[in-house]
Enzyme design. Structure first.
Site, PDB file in Angstrom:
ATOM      1  CD  GLU A  82     -15.290  23.776 -17.768  1.00 49.53           C
ATOM      2  OE1 GLU A  82     -15.627  23.213 -18.774  1.00 49.53           O
ATOM      3  OE2 GLU A  82     -16.183  23.676 -16.246  1.00 49.53           O
ATOM      4  CG  ASP A 223     -18.247  16.159 -10.881  1.00 46.71           C
ATOM      5  OD1 ASP A 223     -16.987  16.238 -11.010  1.00 46.71           O
ATOM      6  OD2 ASP A 223     -19.315  16.580 -11.390  1.00 46.71           O
ATOM      7  CD  GLU A 316     -27.128  23.391 -11.645  1.00 46.81           C
ATOM      8  OE1 GLU A 316     -26.398  23.621 -12.140  1.00 46.81           O
ATOM      9  OE2 GLU A 316     -27.139  22.016 -11.885  1.00 46.81           O
ATOM     10  CD  GLU A 337     -24.009  16.370 -15.879  1.00 45.01           C
ATOM     11  OE1 GLU A 337     -22.747  16.131 -16.344  1.00 45.01           O
ATOM     12  OE2 GLU A 337     -24.521  16.815 -15.732  1.00 45.01           O
ATOM     13  CB  THR A 440     -15.721  14.152 -17.501  1.00 40.72           C
ATOM     14  OG1 THR A 440     -16.840  14.394 -17.014  1.00 40.72           O
ATOM     15  CG2 THR A 440     -14.606  16.157 -18.108  1.00 40.72           C
TER      16      THR A 440
END
Length: 540
Positions: A82, A223, A316, A337, A440
């Site tokens: 992160e 991902d 989710e 997304e 991302t």
């Protein structure tokens, strides 16, 4: 587009009023909390969105605030993943956009600058995590002390393979190869440990390289590894990274794809382990569009869009056979997304269905999520209960992708028809011509910038030395040209009995190995310019 702009400022202004300098806004109680460190994270994440919305004055103000107020020398356990995508990525993007935003940049930009130095400092705090036998990083690092002695060695696949965009950019801009080197080593370690049928699992032990969670899919925990193979290949023009992805893509189609949905399977056997769609998987159609697989991308996107229309958001987890949410996974934390994929696919197809998804997203978020102090995470899409959190990615990604979907003339969509030329210590540099690669966390990186600073620091030439040498050699130019004419060109001018040129070649090679090309004393001025890719024409 104007509704999206209003959404941004409703959230952003309340963050500044109620939550700054904390990481995130708590919109139900109108206060703030630190979540991923203590970096004023929402401010870093929202910075490039400000410029995309055209707000140069606030961009300039925030750049000054961050320089004065953010400190990475703190005793905090931070997520390596992160911190990289949000902090390093956000600072790098803002650094590369600074000149466009009217910030007075220092001499040598984009190869130097305060935001670049901050990004480098943050990234150096993450490097201890990569010191493992496999080269795969720990998931958490203490920013002051490094990896804690009792730290778990189990890291998710995405937490290992999501560094090449930011770290390669850092290496190219700073001249320090260590960042790109560790990112590549981690990528290759995952590739080396794929199963015999070509799949990777969800979590791996970074010390032993044993897979701990063996579910293979395209969603949570995996991902952005796939995303960064493609984006790293595009950013660096790297065939090896693209070939890795294309091999994975074959295995994913063979074992996980059913009727344009993607399931979770056992990584060694290929048997279905979870017939669920996760909201994080909705990036996949956008990624498919980047490799030109638009028809498959649209079919999968339309499957995902049916789920959105069913609930007014993406839960989710969504059980595909049952057509409903999964227990305790009914929330929607305003993730980007599906909107991200809509933005990419709209650029590729101009299909109006994609604009309809954007409109639905704006209306859902405004109707369900908007509160007096911002926008709240939706805790349960079935009854629209809210949670007291607004993640920083809402301003970094969700709002940005929505705005770009509805703003076809934004500078981010530049097709190369306009650009800026910047003079750096390494020569002329073209910037802002388009082709931005989003990390991302939706922080855009200008790929042209990676070619602005690619000489190593010790090879930096100085204008004063060049001009001095130029004037000292100019008077001998005529003699040099006459000699070249007398001797002819190439191999035909060489005396077959003369071996001195070979010896000279050996000497030049040994000298090249021990000295910078640009400081080699035997080089003529014209050779220097050739190395730098410059051509000076003497029209006098």
């Amino acid at each position: 587009r104007e509704r999206v702009r209003a959404m941004f400022y409703h959230a952003y202004e309340h963050y500044l009023e109620s939550a700054f300098p904390y990481d995130e806004l708590r919109p139900l109680t109108c206060d703030g909390q630190d979540t991923w460190g203590s970096f004023s994270l929402t401010l870093i994440d929202a910075l490039d969105t400000l410029l995309i919305l055209g707000n140069v004055s606030e961009f300039q103000r925030v750049v000054n605030v961050l320089q004065e107020g953010v400190d990475f020398d703190i005793d905090v356990n931070a997520s390596v993943f992160e911190t990289n995508i949000r902090v390093v990525g956000g600072l790098l993007s803002a650094h590369l956009l600074s000149k466009k935003a009217g910030v007075e940049v220092e001499v040598g930009w984009p190869c130097s600058g305060p935001l670049l130095r901050m990004a480098e400092e943050a990234a150096r705090k993450l490097l201890p995590a990569f010191q493992t036998p496999t080269g795969m990083p720990y998931g958490t690092v203490n920013l002051l002390h490094g990896v804690n002695p009792g730290e778990t060695p189990v890291t998710c696949t995405a937490g290992i393979g999501t560094f090449i965009v930011e770290f390669a950019t850092l290496s190219h801009l700073t001249g320090d190869p260590v960042f790109e080197d560790v990112a590549r080593k981690a990528l290759k370690a995952l590739w080396k440990n794929r199963s015999d049928i070509g799949l990777v699992g969800n979590h791996i032990d970074v010390i032993t390289a044993k897979w701990v969670a063996q579910d293979a899919g395209i969603g949570a925990g995996v991902d952005s590894y796939f995303e960064y193979l493609v984006k790293g290949a595009i950013l660096l023009q790297d065939k090896e990274l693209m070939s890795m992805f294309l091999e994975y893509n074959k295995a994913i189609k063979n074992y996980t794809k059913f009727d344009d949905w993607y399931l979770w399977v056992q990584m060694y056997k290929g048997t279905v382990s979870m017939p669920v769609f996760q909201s994080l998987e909705a990036y996949w159609p956008g990624l498919q569009s980047l490799i030109g697989d638009v028809d498959n991308a649209m079919r999968t996107f339309l499957n995902y869009y049916t789920v959105w229309k069913q609930f007014g958001g993406l839960p989710e987890f969504y059980n595909i056979p049952q057509g409903y949410t999964v227990d305790k996974r009914e929330g929607y934390p305003l993730r980007p997304e599906l909107i991200e994929s809509a933005m990419y696919l709209y650029r590729a197809t101009r299909d109006p269905t994609l604009l309809e998804l954007g409109r639905d997203a704006v209306e859902s978020i405004e109707k369900i999520s908007k509160v007096d102090c911002g926008f709240a995470t939706i805790k349960d899409l079935r009854d629209h209960r809210l949670d007291n959190r607004m993640e920083s990615f809402f301003l970094a990604e969700t709002v940005k992708y929505l705005y770009l979907l509805f703003d076809p003339d934004n500078f981010i969509h530049n097709d190369g028809s306009v650009f800026d030329v910047v003079i750096t210590p390494y020569g002329e540099c073209v910037l802002n011509a388009g082709g931005y690669v989003f990390n991302t966390e939706a922080h855009p990186v200008d790929p042209a910038a990676l070619h602005c600073c690619r000489k190593r620091k010790e090879e930096q030439w100085e204008v004063e030395d060049l001009m001095r040498e130029f004037y000292s050699l100019k008077k001998n130019k005529k003699i040099t040209l006459e000699r070249a004419s007398d001797h002819g060109e190439g191999e035909s001018a060489k005396d077959p009995e003369d071996t001195s040129s070979e010896k000279g070649g050996e000497k030049r090679n040994s000298r090249k190995n021990s000295h910078s090309l640009l400081s080699c004393p035997s080089q003529s001025f014209n050779s220097k310019l050739a190395v730098l890719g410059q051509v000076f024409l003497d029209n006098t």
